[in-house]
Write a protein that holds these residues in place. Structure first.
Motif, PDB file in Angstrom:
ATOM      1  N   ASP A   3       0.856  -1.191   0.000  1.00 49.04           N
ATOM      2  CA  ASP A   3       0.000   0.000   0.000  1.00 49.04           C
ATOM      3  C   ASP A   3       0.891   1.239   0.000  1.00 49.04           C
ATOM      4  OD1 ASP A   3      -2.006   1.874   0.290  1.00 49.04           O
ATOM      5  OD2 ASP A   3      -2.327   1.457   2.418  1.00 49.04           O
ATOM      6  N   PRO A   4       0.903   2.008  -1.100  1.00 46.68           N
ATOM      7  CA  PRO A   4       1.810   3.158  -1.197  1.00 46.68           C
ATOM      8  C   PRO A   4       1.571   4.216  -0.126  1.00 46.68           C
ATOM      9  CG  PRO A   4       0.686   2.760  -3.304  1.00 46.68           C
ATOM     10  CD  PRO A   4       0.127   1.802  -2.306  1.00 46.68           C
ATOM     11  N   VAL A   5       0.330   4.383   0.288  1.00 48.19           N
ATOM     12  CA  VAL A   5       0.025   5.391   1.318  1.00 48.19           C
ATOM     13  C   VAL A   5       0.626   4.975   2.653  1.00 48.19           C
ATOM     14  CG1 VAL A   5      -1.838   6.517   2.588  1.00 48.19           C
ATOM     15  CG2 VAL A   5      -2.068   6.127   0.122  1.00 48.19           C
ATOM     16  N   GLU A   6       0.471   3.696   2.997  1.00 49.21           N
ATOM     17  CA  GLU A   6       1.021   3.194   4.260  1.00 49.21           C
ATOM     18  C   GLU A   6       2.548   3.233   4.242  1.00 49.21           C
ATOM     19  OE1 GLU A   6       1.433   1.730   8.039  1.00 49.21           O
ATOM     20  OE2 GLU A   6      -0.311   2.602   7.061  1.00 49.21           O
ATOM     21  N   ILE A   7       3.138   2.867   3.123  1.00 49.26           N
ATOM     22  CA  ILE A   7       4.600   2.895   3.009  1.00 49.26           C
ATOM     23  C   ILE A   7       5.109   4.334   3.128  1.00 49.26           C
ATOM     24  CG2 ILE A   7       6.554   2.494   1.464  1.00 49.26           C
ATOM     25  CD1 ILE A   7       5.077   0.026   0.443  1.00 49.26           C
ATOM     26  N   ALA A   8       4.426   5.268   2.495  1.00 44.38           N
ATOM     27  CA  ALA A   8       4.824   6.679   2.579  1.00 44.38           C
ATOM     28  C   ALA A   8       4.737   7.185   4.017  1.00 44.38           C
ATOM     29  CB  ALA A   8       3.957   7.527   1.659  1.00 44.38           C
ATOM     30  N   ARG A   9       3.701   6.757   4.747  1.00 50.87           N
ATOM     31  CA  ARG A   9       3.555   7.163   6.147  1.00 50.87           C
ATOM     32  C   ARG A   9       4.695   6.596   6.992  1.00 50.87           C
ATOM     33  NH1 ARG A   9       2.553   5.334  10.672  1.00 50.87           N
ATOM     34  NH2 ARG A   9       2.101   3.230   9.977  1.00 50.87           N
ATOM     35  N   GLN A  10       5.013   5.321   6.769  1.00 48.23           N
ATOM     36  CA  GLN A  10       6.113   4.693   7.502  1.00 48.23           C
ATOM     37  C   GLN A  10       7.444   5.377   7.166  1.00 48.23           C
ATOM     38  OE1 GLN A  10       5.901   0.577   6.401  1.00 48.23           O
ATOM     39  NE2 GLN A  10       4.245   0.119   7.823  1.00 48.23           N
ATOM     40  N   LEU A  11       7.636   5.674   5.889  1.00 48.75           N
ATOM     41  CA  LEU A  11       8.874   6.341   5.469  1.00 48.75           C
ATOM     42  C   LEU A  11       9.037   7.679   6.176  1.00 48.75           C
ATOM     43  CD1 LEU A  11       9.183   5.699   1.639  1.00 48.75           C
ATOM     44  CD2 LEU A  11      10.892   5.210   3.368  1.00 48.75           C
ATOM     45  N   ARG A  56      10.469  -0.950  -1.962  1.00 47.25           N
ATOM     46  CA  ARG A  56       9.125  -1.516  -2.122  1.00 47.25           C
ATOM     47  C   ARG A  56       8.208  -0.588  -2.917  1.00 47.25           C
ATOM     48  NH1 ARG A  56       6.648  -3.388   3.345  1.00 47.25           N
ATOM     49  NH2 ARG A  56       4.983  -3.965   1.923  1.00 47.25           N
ATOM     50  N   MET A  57       8.532   0.697  -2.939  1.00 42.17           N
ATOM     51  CA  MET A  57       7.711   1.668  -3.664  1.00 42.17           C
ATOM     52  C   MET A  57       7.953   1.585  -5.171  1.00 42.17           C
ATOM     53  SD  MET A  57       5.999   3.764  -1.409  1.00 42.17           S
ATOM     54  CE  MET A  57       5.811   5.311  -2.224  1.00 42.17           C
ATOM     55  N   ILE A  58       9.070   0.975  -5.572  1.00 42.38           N
ATOM     56  CA  ILE A  58       9.397   0.844  -6.989  1.00 42.38           C
ATOM     57  C   ILE A  58       8.646  -0.361  -7.531  1.00 42.38           C
ATOM     58  CG2 ILE A  58      11.237   0.480  -8.671  1.00 42.38           C
ATOM     59  CD1 ILE A  58      13.151   1.724  -6.573  1.00 42.38           C
ATOM     60  N   PRO A  59       7.826  -0.175  -8.549  1.00 41.76           N
ATOM     61  CA  PRO A  59       7.067  -1.317  -9.076  1.00 41.76           C
ATOM     62  C   PRO A  59       7.973  -2.342  -9.753  1.00 41.76           C
ATOM     63  CG  PRO A  59       6.728   0.617 -10.443  1.00 41.76           C
ATOM     64  CD  PRO A  59       7.571   1.054  -9.260  1.00 41.76           C
ATOM     65  N   ASP A  60       7.597  -3.604  -9.600  1.00 39.45           N
ATOM     66  CA  ASP A  60       8.320  -4.676 -10.264  1.00 39.45           C
ATOM     67  C   ASP A  60       7.914  -4.695 -11.737  1.00 39.45           C
ATOM     68  OD1 ASP A  60       9.613  -5.541  -7.985  1.00 39.45           O
ATOM     69  OD2 ASP A  60       8.038  -6.994  -7.479  1.00 39.45           O
ATOM     70  N   LEU A  61       8.893  -4.816 -12.604  1.00 41.70           N
ATOM     71  CA  LEU A  61       8.633  -4.889 -14.041  1.00 41.70           C
ATOM     72  C   LEU A  61       8.954  -6.288 -14.518  1.00 41.70           C
ATOM     73  CD1 LEU A  61      10.229  -1.508 -15.155  1.00 41.70           C
ATOM     74  CD2 LEU A  61       7.837  -1.983 -14.714  1.00 41.70           C
ATOM     75  N   ASP A 104      18.674   1.555   6.906  1.00 45.81           N
ATOM     76  CA  ASP A 104      18.395   0.314   6.189  1.00 45.81           C
ATOM     77  C   ASP A 104      16.890   0.113   6.002  1.00 45.81           C
ATOM     78  OD1 ASP A 104      21.094  -0.237   6.018  1.00 45.81           O
ATOM     79  OD2 ASP A 104      21.088  -1.663   7.678  1.00 45.81           O
ATOM     80  N   SER A 105      16.119   0.406   7.030  1.00 46.01           N
ATOM     81  CA  SER A 105      14.663   0.270   6.935  1.00 46.01           C
ATOM     82  C   SER A 105      14.091   1.227   5.902  1.00 46.01           C
ATOM     83  CB  SER A 105      14.011   0.533   8.295  1.00 46.01           C
ATOM     84  OG  SER A 105      14.402  -0.430   9.225  1.00 46.01           O
ATOM     85  N   ILE A 106      14.611   2.439   5.875  1.00 44.10           N
ATOM     86  CA  ILE A 106      14.168   3.429   4.898  1.00 44.10           C
ATOM     87  C   ILE A 106      14.473   2.938   3.483  1.00 44.10           C
ATOM     88  CG2 ILE A 106      14.643   5.747   3.982  1.00 44.10           C
ATOM     89  CD1 ILE A 106      15.042   6.612   6.966  1.00 44.10           C
ATOM     90  N   ALA A 107      15.659   2.410   3.274  1.00 44.08           N
ATOM     91  CA  ALA A 107      16.041   1.911   1.950  1.00 44.08           C
ATOM     92  C   ALA A 107      15.147   0.750   1.519  1.00 44.08           C
ATOM     93  CB  ALA A 107      17.508   1.482   1.954  1.00 44.08           C
ATOM     94  N   ARG A 108      14.816  -0.149   2.455  1.00 45.05           N
ATOM     95  CA  ARG A 108      13.940  -1.275   2.126  1.00 45.05           C
ATOM     96  C   ARG A 108      12.551  -0.798   1.714  1.00 45.05           C
ATOM     97  NH1 ARG A 108      16.488  -3.824   6.246  1.00 45.05           N
ATOM     98  NH2 ARG A 108      14.903  -3.330   7.773  1.00 45.05           N
ATOM     99  N   LEU A 109      12.013   0.161   2.473  1.00 41.81           N
ATOM    100  CA  LEU A 109      10.685   0.676   2.144  1.00 41.81           C
ATOM    101  C   LEU A 109      10.692   1.427   0.816  1.00 41.81           C
ATOM    102  CD1 LEU A 109       9.328   1.891   5.590  1.00 41.81           C
ATOM    103  CD2 LEU A 109       8.474   0.011   4.193  1.00 41.81           C
ATOM    104  N   GLU A 110      11.745   2.187   0.568  1.00 39.33           N
ATOM    105  CA  GLU A 110      11.839   2.903  -0.705  1.00 39.33           C
ATOM    106  C   GLU A 110      11.883   1.928  -1.875  1.00 39.33           C
ATOM    107  OE1 GLU A 110      14.044   7.075   0.600  1.00 39.33           O
ATOM    108  OE2 GLU A 110      15.268   5.369  -0.035  1.00 39.33           O
TER     109      GLU A 110
END
Length: 68
Positions: A5-13, A61-66, A53-59
């Motif tokens: 969920d991009p909104v939840e990830i953005a909030r966590q970030l 996850r925001m990149i869509p898989d192609l 490290d947590s910030i990098a992991r969440l960031e």
């Protein structure tokens, strides 16, 4: 597996970035103290690295898989 969920990830970030920035300020103040507690300083630096490290992991996850 649900897509992230991009909104939840953005909030966590935002929360992690705020904590990282606050820790950075606290570390800077502690370093200026001539009688600083080295153990506390070390723990704060380790926590800051874990946050980074947590910030990098969440960031990532925001990149869509192609599909290739």
């Amino acid at each position: 597996m649900q897509p992230p969920d991009p909104v939840e990830i953005a909030r966590q970030l935002e929360a992690l970035r705020l904590e990282h920035r606050d820790l950075d300020d606290a570390i800077a103040r502690l370093v200026m103290d001539p009688i600083c507690d080295q153990l506390r300083l070390s723990r704060m630096k380790k926590r800051k690295l874990l946050l980074k490290d947590s910030i990098a992991r969440l960031e990532s996850r925001m990149i869509p898989d192609l599909d290739a």
